[in-house]
Design an enzyme around this catalytic site. Structure first.
Site, PDB file in Angstrom:
ATOM      1  N   LYS A 191       0.044  -2.423  -7.797  1.00  0.00           N
ATOM      2  CA  LYS A 191      -0.407  -0.991  -8.135  1.00  0.00           C
ATOM      3  C   LYS A 191      -0.735  -0.665  -9.462  1.00  0.00           C
ATOM      4  O   LYS A 191      -1.569   0.262  -9.723  1.00  0.00           O
ATOM      5  CB  LYS A 191       0.641   0.051  -7.604  1.00  0.00           C
ATOM      6  CG  LYS A 191       1.336  -0.229  -6.116  1.00  0.00           C
ATOM      7  CD  LYS A 191       0.466   0.533  -5.090  1.00  0.00           C
ATOM      8  CE  LYS A 191       1.205   0.802  -3.721  1.00  0.00           C
ATOM      9  NZ  LYS A 191       1.502  -0.500  -3.119  1.00  0.00           N
TER      10      LYS A 191
HETATM   11  C1  LIG Z   1       1.266  -0.835  -1.960  1.00  0.00           C
HETATM   12  C2  LIG Z   1       1.648  -2.230  -1.484  1.00  0.00           C
HETATM   13  C3  LIG Z   1       0.910  -2.958  -0.566  1.00  0.00           C
HETATM   14  C4  LIG Z   1       0.286  -2.255   0.491  1.00  0.00           C
HETATM   15  O1  LIG Z   1      -1.286  -1.909  -0.170  1.00  0.00           O
HETATM   16  P1  LIG Z   1      -2.203  -0.590   0.684  1.00  0.00           P
HETATM   17  O2  LIG Z   1      -2.981  -0.470  -0.495  1.00  0.00           O
HETATM   18  O3  LIG Z   1      -1.053   0.591   0.853  1.00  0.00           O
HETATM   19  O4  LIG Z   1      -2.604  -1.280   1.850  1.00  0.00           O
HETATM   20  C5  LIG Z   1       1.022  -4.372  -0.301  1.00  0.00           C
HETATM   21  N1  LIG Z   1       1.993  -4.983  -1.101  1.00  0.00           N
HETATM   22  C6  LIG Z   1       2.573  -4.461  -2.028  1.00  0.00           C
HETATM   23  C7  LIG Z   1       3.472  -5.140  -2.881  1.00  0.00           C
HETATM   24  C8  LIG Z   1       2.319  -3.200  -2.471  1.00  0.00           C
HETATM   25  O5  LIG Z   1       3.067  -2.540  -3.280  1.00  0.00           O
END
Ligand SMILES: *Cc1c(COP(=O)(O)O)cnc(C)c1O
Length: 495
Positions: free
Chosen positions: A112
């Site tokens: 993120k």
């Molecule tokens: C948010 C997240 C995901 C999922 O990503 P999306 O964009 O919601 O599909 C996968 N792995 C981790 C570690 C995340 O923080």
């Protein structure tokens, strides 16, 4: 010529990128989508000579056309600096028969950060461009990783406040500690009684509450969103697909225009949607492999054309993917409905009312870019252990879901295209699940003993983000029932 953004649910007036970033969501409850997906205007070879920041500029300039070069470069440089602990920003690691794209070298050690380090700068620049005089209140629901990444991005950013809601019993101990130790007077963190979907729905309700909006306005505030539904998050995520492809090209692991697969551990469908955009921009991608955990709504959707959230919500060891309402899927549904907002809206209304919808065969035919599957808890743990035993490389639980799904993909298709597994979190963030997958005996250790043991067996130094919280003070101790979310927001803003 400017690229405009329209809503997935009605023919309301298209807006510029900066307006879409500021608003987060269109008024009709849909999501902003670009009117078309622009093509890369540099060759792959040209891009392969560039730094991460330069590639970021080449991608973002095509989407954020109302930002000038200086504005965009300034956002990029502020975002992708030494907050990241490696110069490449998004390095690739080769292990067994795949490349792992490590997206966890930012300040909160999860992917993120890739978008949330730049979103605050895109937002404050957008505010200036649009002569916004109100203070921006970022409202965010998190399954764990978004919350900390958004807090880190927006803390102490002038003209912004940030409020984060997380499911009190649905995040890892490290995730919770990272959030509740957040510094900055403009930050506010609240645990809620429900799960992630409840938090997300609660936030959506607040956004759509006209009366609340008026009250905020009166007090000099306006809401925006840092969730992955904001196009200011989606677009920065396209960058690392392009960047990792051209790195492989530069290192001669692939030839020019050779198509590769990406395996993406998926929850809200934001990350994999960015990969789909990259493909539509001309990046040579064979399959987009969508990996789910036991909450396998997306696998069922790709398998049957039926989206059905009416099922038990399962808490897994990959909590950031514990999601039954995958918000960004709406953008794909809109696209395969040939950009027909009424058609898309009918599906989303059905989802709202009955929790399910079924796409028609014409739409399903357009899903051939994707392959979906899921991994159980046992398969995920076994993947971590096997990879470690064979190579010494330790991956986190989310990445392991992707790895385990890739195994299933290979077994069922015999596909030999080179493959990048998108590694979305540092194993340190989910140390207990990761370590007990390797050896159940580790469960006896305390949280930070586990961290030190992980460092010892993986030969990777403990990241700064973890060191920081070892002794940090708890600064947020707020809890509320899901229904009380609007009240909590007003209390924090003093209205
Ligand atoms: C948010 C997240 C995901 C999922 O990503 P999306 O964009 O919601 O599909 C996968 N792995 C981790 C570690 C995340 O923080």
């Amino acid at each position: 010529m400017d690229l405009f953004y329209r809503s997935t649910r009605s023919d309301c007036k298209p807006v510029k990128a900066s307006e879409a970033i500021l608003k987060g969501l269109p008024e009709d409850g849909g999501l902003f989508v670009p009117e078309y997906i622009p093509m890369l205007d540099k060759t792959l070879n040209e891009l392969s000579q560039m730094t991460y920041q330069q590639v970021a500029y080449e991608v973002m300039k095509l989407f954020f056309t109302d930002f000038n070069k200086e504005q965009l470069m300034s956002c990029i440089e502020k975002a992708y600096d030494n907050k990241f602990d490696v110069e490449e920003i998004a390095p690739l690691v080769e292990a067994n028969d795949a490349f792992y794209l490590e997206l966890f070298h930012g300040s909160t050690i999860a992917f993120k950060d890739m978008a949330l380090s730049i979103l605050p700068h895109l937002m404050t620049t957008s505010a200036k461009m649009n002569h916004v005089d109100k203070e921006i209140v970022i409202l965010t629901a998190t399954s764990g990783d978004t919350g900390k990444a958004a807090l880190a991005g927006f803390a102490s950013v002038e003209g912004c406040k940030i409020i984060v809601f997380y499911p009190k019993n649905g995040v890892s101990m490290i995730q919770e500690k990272q959030m509740i130790t957040q510094k900055g007077d403009n930050t506010f963190v609240v645990g809620i009684s429900g799960n992630f979907d409840d938090a997300q729905t609660g936030v959506k309700h607040i956004f759509n509450d006209k009366q609340m909006e008026e009250e905020l306005n009166k007090h000099g505030y306006q809401f925006s969103s840092a969730n992955s539904i904001n196009i200011g998050r989606l677009v920065p995520q396209i960058v690392y697909y392009v960047y990792s492809y051209v790195q492989l090209l530069k290192e001669e692991k692939i030839t020019d225009k050779e198509a590769i697969n990406f395996v993406v551990p998926t929850g809200n469908f934001g990350n994999i949607l960015a990969a789909y955009f990259a493909k539509n921009m001309g990046l040579p991608i064979h399959k987009l492999i969508c990996a789910s955990n036991d909450n396998k709504v997306l696998y069922d959707f790709f398998d049957t054309g039926i989206y059905n959230k009416n099922r038990e919500f399962i808490l897994t060891s990959s909590p950031s993917m514990d999601i039954l309402i995958s918000s960004n899927l709406e953008r794909l549904v809109y696209r395969i409905a040939n950009g027909n907002p009424e058609k898309n809206k009918a599906f989303m209304d059905a989802l709202n009312h009955s929790g399910t919808y079924t796409i028609d065969s014409e739409m399903a035919d357009q899903l051939h870019d994707f392959y979906g599957n899921y991994a159980t808890e046992e398969e995920t743990a076994a993947y971590i252990k096997n990879l470690f035993d064979q190579t010494g490389y330790v991956v986190d639980t989310h990445t392991a879901v992707a790895g385990a799904v890739y195994e299933k993909y290979k077994a069922s298709t015999n596909d030999t295209h080179k493959t990048v597994i998108v590694s979305t979190a540092s194993p340190y963030k989910f140390a207990r699940s990761v370590m007990t997958a390797i050896n159940q005996e580790y469960d006896k250790l305390g949280e930070f003993e586990l961290i030190d043991e992980l460092s010892a067996i993986s030969n990777v130094v403990v990241p700064e983000a973890i060191e920081e919280i070892r002794h940090a003070d708890i600064l947020h101790q707020n809890f509320c029932e899901t229904e009380k979310m609007p009240t909590v927001v007003k209390d924090f803003l003093g209205i």
